[in-house]
Design an enzyme around this catalytic site. Structure first.
Site, PDB file in Angstrom:
ATOM      1  N   ASP A   1       0.817  -1.219   0.000  1.00 54.11           N
ATOM      2  CA  ASP A   1       0.000   0.000   0.000  1.00 54.11           C
ATOM      3  C   ASP A   1       0.851   1.270   0.000  1.00 54.11           C
ATOM      4  O   ASP A   1       0.333   2.364   0.186  1.00 54.11           O
ATOM      5  CB  ASP A   1      -0.955   0.008   1.201  1.00 54.11           C
ATOM      6  CG  ASP A   1      -0.232  -0.105   2.530  1.00 54.11           C
ATOM      7  OD1 ASP A   1       1.025  -0.128   2.537  1.00 54.11           O
ATOM      8  OD2 ASP A   1      -0.921  -0.171   3.577  1.00 54.11           O
TER       9      ASP A   1
ATOM     10  N   HIS B   1       3.444   1.947   2.139  1.00 55.24           N
ATOM     11  CA  HIS B   1       3.988   2.400   3.421  1.00 55.24           C
ATOM     12  C   HIS B   1       5.490   2.164   3.493  1.00 55.24           C
ATOM     13  O   HIS B   1       6.028   1.257   2.851  1.00 55.24           O
ATOM     14  CB  HIS B   1       3.259   1.751   4.611  1.00 55.24           C
ATOM     15  CG  HIS B   1       3.562   0.305   4.843  1.00 55.24           C
ATOM     16  ND1 HIS B   1       2.654  -0.712   4.580  1.00 55.24           N
ATOM     17  CD2 HIS B   1       4.662  -0.314   5.348  1.00 55.24           C
ATOM     18  CE1 HIS B   1       3.191  -1.873   4.923  1.00 55.24           C
ATOM     19  NE2 HIS B   1       4.404  -1.663   5.386  1.00 55.24           N
TER      20      HIS B   1
END
Length: 261
Positions: free
Chosen positions: A136, A138
């Site tokens: 995602d 991160h």
């Protein structure tokens, strides 16, 4: 930002390890920031091989931790302190005196976070920070919509991240801690050199968003676009969603050898 596309994880690990070895040659007591997970393993293996053969002297090297689970004691095999001891410190012949990390078992977790930022500053700052990237986008455990100015702090993991990390906990998502201490994006950006290493098709969309997308808290790794010395090392699979991959290959092929990473 420099993007380097390599054939596979092994060649990428060797390239990054050579950059670390060059740093150690210049500064034997460098502070190396390390990430955990399966992706950076080829880097640590290649660096340990250099240390064993005498090609690099790591005896004065210092190691800084990127993040830690809250509530896992240091002796738990999946605490990041234990992982770093197993995969980095011991193979490089280092002991715990060479290690800096946050206390995920502290009674006052907020103070533990502030104390870690102070410890990094007192140590002279991180010379090279190795990073992975989540599916995602991160970095560390700075989940999407983390402040790009954030400091070391407590974060709640998303369901997606806990599901991704369940493989380290016998594929049982419920055993993955819900909270972590992580260096903030702002803390990470203070390192002198950032090296993000990503492999596999599963990371392709996140890599493309970080490199070619807008700088946005929605993709915390995109903050590397703001750093004066950020290097993205990706294998062919992780580079597969990049629209400018041909340019990145041409630019790296034309780079003078003396520049290094």
């Amino acid at each position: 930002m420099e993007v380097v596309i390599v054939a596979d994880a092994r060649s990428g690990g060797d390239l990054v390890a050579e950059a670390v070895a060059s740093l150690i040659d210049r500064r034997p007591d460098a502070l190396l920031g390390v990430a955990t997970g399966s992706t950076p393993a080829p880097v640590y293996e290649a660096l340990a091989a250099r240390a064993r053969s005498g090609r690099v002297d790591t005896k004065a090297l210092r190691i800084a931790q990127l993040d830690e689970y809250v509530g896992l004691p240091p002796e738990h095999p999946e605490s990041y302190r234990a992982v770093i001891r197993r995969e980095v410190l011991e193979p490089l012949g280092l002991d715990d005196d060479a290690f800096l990390g946050p206390d995920g078992m502290a009674a006052d977790l907020s103070e533990a976070c502030s104390a870690y930022d102070r410890a990094l500053a007192a140590a002279g700052g991180v010379d090279l920070q190795l990073l992975g990237i989540g599916t995602d986008g991160h970095i560390g455990f700075n989940e999407p919509c983390s402040s790009l100015a954030s400091r070391t702090r407590i974060k709640t993991l998303t369901r997606r991240t806990r599901r991704d990390n369940a493989r380290f906990f016998d594929d049982d998502e419920e055993r993955v801690p819900r909270h972590v201490i992580t260096q903030g994006v702002g803390t990470i950006l203070e390192a002198r050199h950032l090296v993000l290493f990503a492999t596999g098709e599963g990371k392709a969309e996140a890599v493309a968003a970080a490199v070619e997308g807008p700088v946005s808290a929605a993709c915390p790794a995109s903050a590397l676009q703001l750093h004066p010395h950020a290097t993205i090392v990706v294998d062919e699979a992780a580079a597969s969603a990049l629209t400018r991959a041909d340019y990145f290959r041409q630019a790296y092929a034309a780079k003078p050898d003396w520049q290094g990473l």
